[in-house]
Write a protein that holds these residues in place. Structure first.
Motif: not given
Length: 462
Positions: A380-382, A393-396, A386, A377, A399
């Motif tokens: 990848y800054s999540v 969503v791909r950004e989540i 999340e 987390s 990871p």
């Protein structure tokens, strides 16, 4: 197939990257190549996949693709992989004694300029910009307005690089120019030899024929009165004849323990200091060196070295060489943790603490799966919430899948337990995520680097 590849690759690289590799099978035109360590995977994909495919197709035209897989059982297993050192022995070449000096037609002895020292590959920063610009000007017009050129600075800051690079640049433009590069110690030895053999007139005559005289570490002429006298007369003769003189020392002329008439001559020309490189320059030097070595080291590692190795360029290069050794000899990807350990070992002060390099090196322990999710987390800054949530969503999603992959393939956590950690997801969802990441790692070097960096920071791989 190794017979096809060996002649196309430098032996040291071939041994490093193809040791303990093996062909594991072929299916529907895909040739499966086994690699013994995860660290070799991205290098093969980036540098040797096309070459390996070409070699395979030369032997079997039905091969359409190379697929890599990591099989740690191949390492040092002669039943499954060939002994590459025995199969491809080093061809012994007759050794020719190396030369560090050359005797020129005029009879003058000059040290051989290192061809790797060029003005073009000298990294310029705020601490050396004036010195580099002055050297460029001298290279364009030897004997011009920047004569003599006096460079000074501490140990390991690049004075020798600039001196030899300037000599190389002059020779490239004017190959017939008599460029002599020597140290004050060697110059002294030549004076002593000439005195002993009663050949001072020949010595003086030879040096008057030089077009460019480069003297390194002139501070060592201190307390050598006869050598200073000869250098003074040599300097005057060359200067009056508009011949270029380039000098280096560890301090400015006014602080040298030399005769006043010498230091006043030095102060007549261009004086430029070379100071300790700033952070940006140190980082640029590391990036350039890594490019020369043709290896991948994560930017965060280079930034860590640049931030903490502040003394001089030699210190930077020494730490980087340790990192390269990890990479090439032990096939371990350098991480911030491993570099911190290296820097701690290189520190000569026995009373120093790990904090001196800004990073503690505690005893290694196996991380928990919760720590894996927290590391992913953060990377990848999540948030962890999340990652374990329902968002696709791909950004989540990416990871989340990477955390599942690490949990399963590096920690051996069961699919069922991973599913429970991720909001009671079905184990088949976890299986699908793990297999997807495995496929992506075959074709995406950037993804591979990211996953390997995470695994190393978590101490899951060496």
């Amino acid at each position: 197939m190794l017979d096809q590849l060996a002649p196309k690759i430098a032996r040291s690289q071939f041994i490093t990257w193809f040791k303990d590799t093996a062909l594991l099978g072929k299916e529907e035109g895909k040739l499966v190549v086994g690699l013994p360590l995860p660290m070799t995977l991205h290098w093969h994909m980036e540098h040797y996949r096309d070459m390996t495919l070409e070699a395979a197709q030369a032997l079997d035209s039905t091969v359409t693709q190379i697929v890599y897989t990591v099989d740690v059982g191949l390492k040092d297993n002669r039943d499954r992989s060939p002994d590459i050192l025995e199969r491809f022995p080093e061809v012994k070449k007759r050794k020719v004694p190396g030369r560090s000096e050359v005797r020129m037609a005029e009879g003058i002895v000059s040290k051989i300029l290192n061809p790797n020292y060029m003005l073009e590959n000298f990294i310029v920063g705020s601490g050396n910009r004036l010195a580099q610009a002055a050297c460029q000007a001298v290279a364009r017009e030897p004997g011009g307005k920047y004569n003599p050129l006096f460079l000074y600075g501490g140990v390991g800051l690049g004075k020798t690089h600039l001196l030899q690079a300037t000599g190389n640049a002059i020779l490239r433009q004017m190959p017939r120019t008599a460029v002599v590069y020597t140290t004050s110690e060697d110059f002294t030895n030549q004076v002593v030899e000439a005195i002993g053999q009663k050949k001072m007139e020949q010595f003086r005559r030879r040096y008057r024929m030089v077009d460019v005289l480069i003297i390194d570490d002139v501070q060592f002429l201190a307390n050598k009165e006869r050598t200073q006298e000869e250098f003074f007369h040599t300097f005057n003769a060359l200067y009056e004849d508009r011949k270029q003189v380039i000098i280096s020392a560890d301090r400015p002329p006014s602080e040298l323990d030399l005769e006043d008439r010498l230091t006043s001559r030095f102060e007549r020309g261009m004086i430029a200091d070379i100071s300790t490189p700033d952070y940006e320059t140190r980082l640029a030097i590391l990036i350039e060196k890594v490019r020369e070595y043709e290896i991948f080291i994560d930017m965060t590692v280079l930034q860590f070295i640049a931030e903490h190795a502040k003394k001089n360029v030699r210190e930077l290069e020494g730490i980087l060489m340790q990192a390269v050794a990890l990479y090439e000899l032990e096939q371990r990807m350098p991480t911030v943790r491993s570099i911190a350990e290296i820097m701690h070992k290189l520190n000569k002060d026995e009373n120093s603490k790990d904090q001196n390099v800004g990073f503690q090196t505690p005893q290694k322990r196996r991380p928990t799966f919760q720590e894996v999710m927290e590391a992913v987390s953060k990377y990848y800054s999540v948030s962890v919430n999340e990652i374990v949530g329902a968002s696709r969503v791909r950004e989540i999603l990416l990871p989340r899948q990477i955390a599942m992959y690490i949990g399963r393939n590096r920690m051996g956590v069961s699919y069922v337990h991973i599913g429970e950690m991720f909001g009671n997801r079905d184990h088949t969802t976890v299986m699908s995520a793990v297999r997807k990441i495995e496929r992506v790692l075959q074709d995406d070097p950037q993804m591979l680097r990211e996953v390997r960096a995470l695994e190393q920071e978590l101490s899951l791989v060496e």
